[in-house]
Design a protein around this motif. Structure first.
Motif, mmCIF file in Angstrom:
data_model
loop_
_atom_site.group_PDB
_atom_site.id
_atom_site.type_symbol
_atom_site.label_atom_id
_atom_site.label_comp_id
_atom_site.label_asym_id
_atom_site.label_seq_id
_atom_site.Cartn_x
_atom_site.Cartn_y
_atom_site.Cartn_z
ATOM 1 N N LEU A 118 34.852 55.872 36.606
ATOM 2 C CA LEU A 118 35.890 55.316 35.717
ATOM 3 C C LEU A 118 35.407 55.244 34.267
ATOM 4 O O LEU A 118 36.148 55.518 33.342
ATOM 5 C CB LEU A 118 36.221 53.909 36.233
ATOM 6 N N PHE A 119 34.130 54.882 34.080
ATOM 7 C CA PHE A 119 33.602 54.684 32.720
ATOM 8 C C PHE A 119 32.593 55.758 32.306
ATOM 9 O O PHE A 119 31.818 55.559 31.381
ATOM 10 C CB PHE A 119 32.976 53.282 32.593
ATOM 11 N N TRP A 120 32.624 56.896 32.999
ATOM 12 C CA TRP A 120 31.632 57.928 32.726
ATOM 13 C C TRP A 120 31.661 58.375 31.263
ATOM 14 O O TRP A 120 30.609 58.517 30.618
ATOM 15 C CB TRP A 120 31.816 59.116 33.671
ATOM 16 N N GLU A 121 32.868 58.564 30.703
ATOM 17 C CA GLU A 121 32.918 59.093 29.326
ATOM 18 C C GLU A 121 32.330 58.117 28.323
ATOM 19 O O GLU A 121 31.751 58.510 27.319
ATOM 20 C CB GLU A 121 34.347 59.476 28.977
ATOM 21 N N ARG A 122 32.450 56.835 28.631
ATOM 22 C CA ARG A 122 31.884 55.796 27.767
ATOM 23 C C ARG A 122 30.362 55.718 27.923
ATOM 24 O O ARG A 122 29.662 55.151 27.109
ATOM 25 C CB ARG A 122 32.551 54.478 28.177
ATOM 26 N N ILE A 125 29.283 50.780 31.663
ATOM 27 C CA ILE A 125 30.346 49.989 32.290
ATOM 28 C C ILE A 125 30.422 48.649 31.563
ATOM 29 O O ILE A 125 29.457 47.874 31.566
ATOM 30 C CB ILE A 125 30.015 49.757 33.789
ATOM 31 N N PRO A 126 31.569 48.368 30.904
ATOM 32 C CA PRO A 126 31.671 47.115 30.166
ATOM 33 C C PRO A 126 32.059 45.961 31.099
ATOM 34 O O PRO A 126 32.895 46.125 31.975
ATOM 35 C CB PRO A 126 32.807 47.395 29.173
ATOM 36 N N VAL A 127 31.440 44.810 30.904
ATOM 37 C CA VAL A 127 31.837 43.606 31.646
ATOM 38 C C VAL A 127 31.959 42.482 30.631
ATOM 39 O O VAL A 127 31.065 42.262 29.808
ATOM 40 C CB VAL A 127 30.814 43.200 32.739
ATOM 41 N N ASP A 128 33.096 41.786 30.733
ATOM 42 C CA ASP A 128 33.474 40.863 29.688
ATOM 43 C C ASP A 128 33.610 39.418 30.200
ATOM 44 O O ASP A 128 34.572 39.101 30.903
ATOM 45 C CB ASP A 128 34.840 41.367 29.154
ATOM 46 N N GLY A 129 32.648 38.594 29.881
ATOM 47 C CA GLY A 129 32.780 37.154 30.095
ATOM 48 C C GLY A 129 32.829 36.671 31.533
ATOM 49 O O GLY A 129 33.331 35.578 31.800
ATOM 50 N N VAL A 130 32.316 37.427 32.469
ATOM 51 C CA VAL A 130 32.358 36.998 33.874
ATOM 52 C C VAL A 130 31.125 36.129 34.178
ATOM 53 O O VAL A 130 30.001 36.469 33.774
ATOM 54 C CB VAL A 130 32.397 38.228 34.823
ATOM 55 N N GLU A 131 31.356 35.023 34.879
ATOM 56 C CA GLU A 131 30.292 34.039 35.139
ATOM 57 C C GLU A 131 29.017 34.673 35.735
ATOM 58 O O GLU A 131 27.900 34.287 35.381
ATOM 59 C CB GLU A 131 30.838 32.960 36.088
ATOM 60 N N LEU A 132 29.185 35.649 36.620
ATOM 61 C CA LEU A 132 27.986 36.194 37.290
ATOM 62 C C LEU A 132 27.052 36.990 36.378
ATOM 63 O O LEU A 132 25.945 37.353 36.788
ATOM 64 C CB LEU A 132 28.359 36.997 38.537
ATOM 65 N N ILE A 133 27.473 37.202 35.123
ATOM 66 C CA ILE A 133 26.551 37.812 34.148
ATOM 67 C C ILE A 133 25.319 36.909 34.010
ATOM 68 O O ILE A 133 24.215 37.373 33.719
ATOM 69 C CB ILE A 133 27.259 38.025 32.791
ATOM 70 N N TYR A 204 34.630 43.425 40.627
ATOM 71 C CA TYR A 204 35.518 42.720 39.694
ATOM 72 C C TYR A 204 36.127 43.711 38.689
ATOM 73 O O TYR A 204 37.337 43.733 38.471
ATOM 74 C CB TYR A 204 34.729 41.624 38.961
ATOM 75 N N VAL A 205 35.262 44.537 38.084
ATOM 76 C CA VAL A 205 35.715 45.489 37.054
ATOM 77 C C VAL A 205 36.724 46.464 37.650
ATOM 78 O O VAL A 205 37.774 46.743 37.062
ATOM 79 C CB VAL A 205 34.504 46.248 36.453
ATOM 80 N N TYR A 206 36.423 46.955 38.839
ATOM 81 C CA TYR A 206 37.317 47.908 39.486
ATOM 82 C C TYR A 206 38.689 47.274 39.752
ATOM 83 O O TYR A 206 39.733 47.834 39.412
ATOM 84 C CB TYR A 206 36.697 48.401 40.802
ATOM 85 N N ARG A 207 38.667 46.069 40.321
ATOM 86 C CA ARG A 207 39.938 45.415 40.663
ATOM 87 C C ARG A 207 40.718 45.043 39.405
ATOM 88 O O ARG A 207 41.949 45.130 39.372
ATOM 89 C CB ARG A 207 39.682 44.178 41.526
ATOM 90 N N LEU A 208 40.018 44.643 38.367
ATOM 91 C CA LEU A 208 40.690 44.295 37.111
ATOM 92 C C LEU A 208 41.377 45.536 36.526
ATOM 93 O O LEU A 208 42.518 45.455 36.054
ATOM 94 C CB LEU A 208 39.666 43.723 36.119
ATOM 95 N N GLU A 209 40.685 46.673 36.587
ATOM 96 C CA GLU A 209 41.293 47.924 36.065
ATOM 97 C C GLU A 209 42.582 48.230 36.829
ATOM 98 O O GLU A 209 43.569 48.647 36.236
ATOM 99 C CB GLU A 209 40.309 49.098 36.215
ATOM 100 N N LEU A 210 42.565 48.008 38.134
ATOM 101 C CA LEU A 210 43.769 48.270 38.935
ATOM 102 C C LEU A 210 44.899 47.333 38.533
ATOM 103 O O LEU A 210 46.050 47.750 38.401
ATOM 104 C CB LEU A 210 43.470 48.038 40.415
ATOM 105 N N LEU A 211 44.547 46.055 38.321
ATOM 106 C CA LEU A 211 45.577 45.060 37.965
ATOM 107 C C LEU A 211 46.203 45.369 36.622
ATOM 108 O O LEU A 211 47.366 45.086 36.395
ATOM 109 C CB LEU A 211 44.957 43.648 37.920
ATOM 110 N N LYS A 212 45.407 45.954 35.731
ATOM 111 C CA LYS A 212 45.909 46.269 34.384
ATOM 112 C C LYS A 212 46.935 47.403 34.414
ATOM 113 O O LYS A 212 47.701 47.574 33.489
ATOM 114 C CB LYS A 212 44.741 46.683 33.485
#
Ligand SMILES: CSC[C@@H](O)[C@@H](O)C(=O)COP(=O)(O)O
Ligand SMILES: [Zn+2]
Length: 213
Positions: A118-122, A125-133, A204-212
């Protein structure tokens, strides 16, 4: 190092690897013999070191007396053995050299494969503000992180030579595109915590992308 000490350290490393292998196998994180695990053993300098690693091609959901071996900083067995070190041993060598870490765990999961594509071109993999960071010991409010992705060449030395440059400060892991995550830590406890944090974040990132969508 004395032979007795070396034997004790080797057995300790093999026993830790067996425990972590059993735990991760129960989660289905080693499908089709994929994945590899390593723990450093004894004195360690960036130039010279020894680590225990899983033997190549084994069913990692089964424990046998020939699951692990010791290798040197070039990824070559230190003892006479019929066992073959993991095909990806050179990647472990480079991570140890670049980070001085104490353990490296590599798993293939559907979620880590999906987000790497999903993020290969970038190239991360960005992760934004998730507690498990915080599992990476990053305590910033709403931390934003980028997990680096490397190409999945068949030729492992070609990947190994990209490792050092790809490592991002504070992020204890590297993704290989449509392949899997390498997570490391100062010891097995920390490497496992990091691996679990990565896998949670990838789902989380995968599911969030789907929800968007
Ligand atoms: C059988 S698919 C997985 C392998 O190609 C490889 O990526 C892997 O993780 C396991 O290789 P191994 O040599 O057993 O350490
Ligand atoms: Zn792999």
């Amino acid at each position: 190092m004395s032979e007795t000490l070396r034997l004790e350290e080797k057995q300790q490393a093999f026993s830790e690897l067996r425990d972590i292998k059993t735990t991760l196998a129960a989660r289905g994180w080693f499908p089709a013999t994929s994945g590899n695990l390593s723990i450093r053993v004894g004195d360690f300098t960036p130039e010279q070191f020894t680590f225990a690693i899983t033997a190549s091609g084994k069913d990692k959901s089964v424990n046998t007396p020939s699951d692990f071996l010791l290798v040197n900083e070039q990824g070559k067995p230190t003892d006479i053995t019929g066992l073959k070190p993991s095909a990806e041993t050179l990647i472990h060598c480079e991570i140890y050299r670049a980070t001085g870490c104490g353990a490296i765990f590599h798993v293939h999961t559907v979620f880590n494969n999906l987000v790497s594509e999903l993020f290969w071109e970038r190239k991360s993999i960005p992760v934004d503000g998730v507690e498990l960071i915080k599992g990476f010991n990053i305590w910033d409010e709403e931390a934003q992180i980028e997990i680096p992705i490397l190409p999945n060449y068949t030729d492992i030395p070609r990947i190994a030579e990209l490792v050092e440059k790809a490592i991002v400060p504070r992020i204890p892991g590297i993704m290989l595109r449509k392949h899997g995550i390498y997570a490391w830590g100062a010891n097995a406890f920390e490497a496992k915590r990091h691996l679990e944090a990565f896998e949670f974040l990838f789902e989380y990132v995968y599911r969030l992308e789907l929800l968007k969508k």
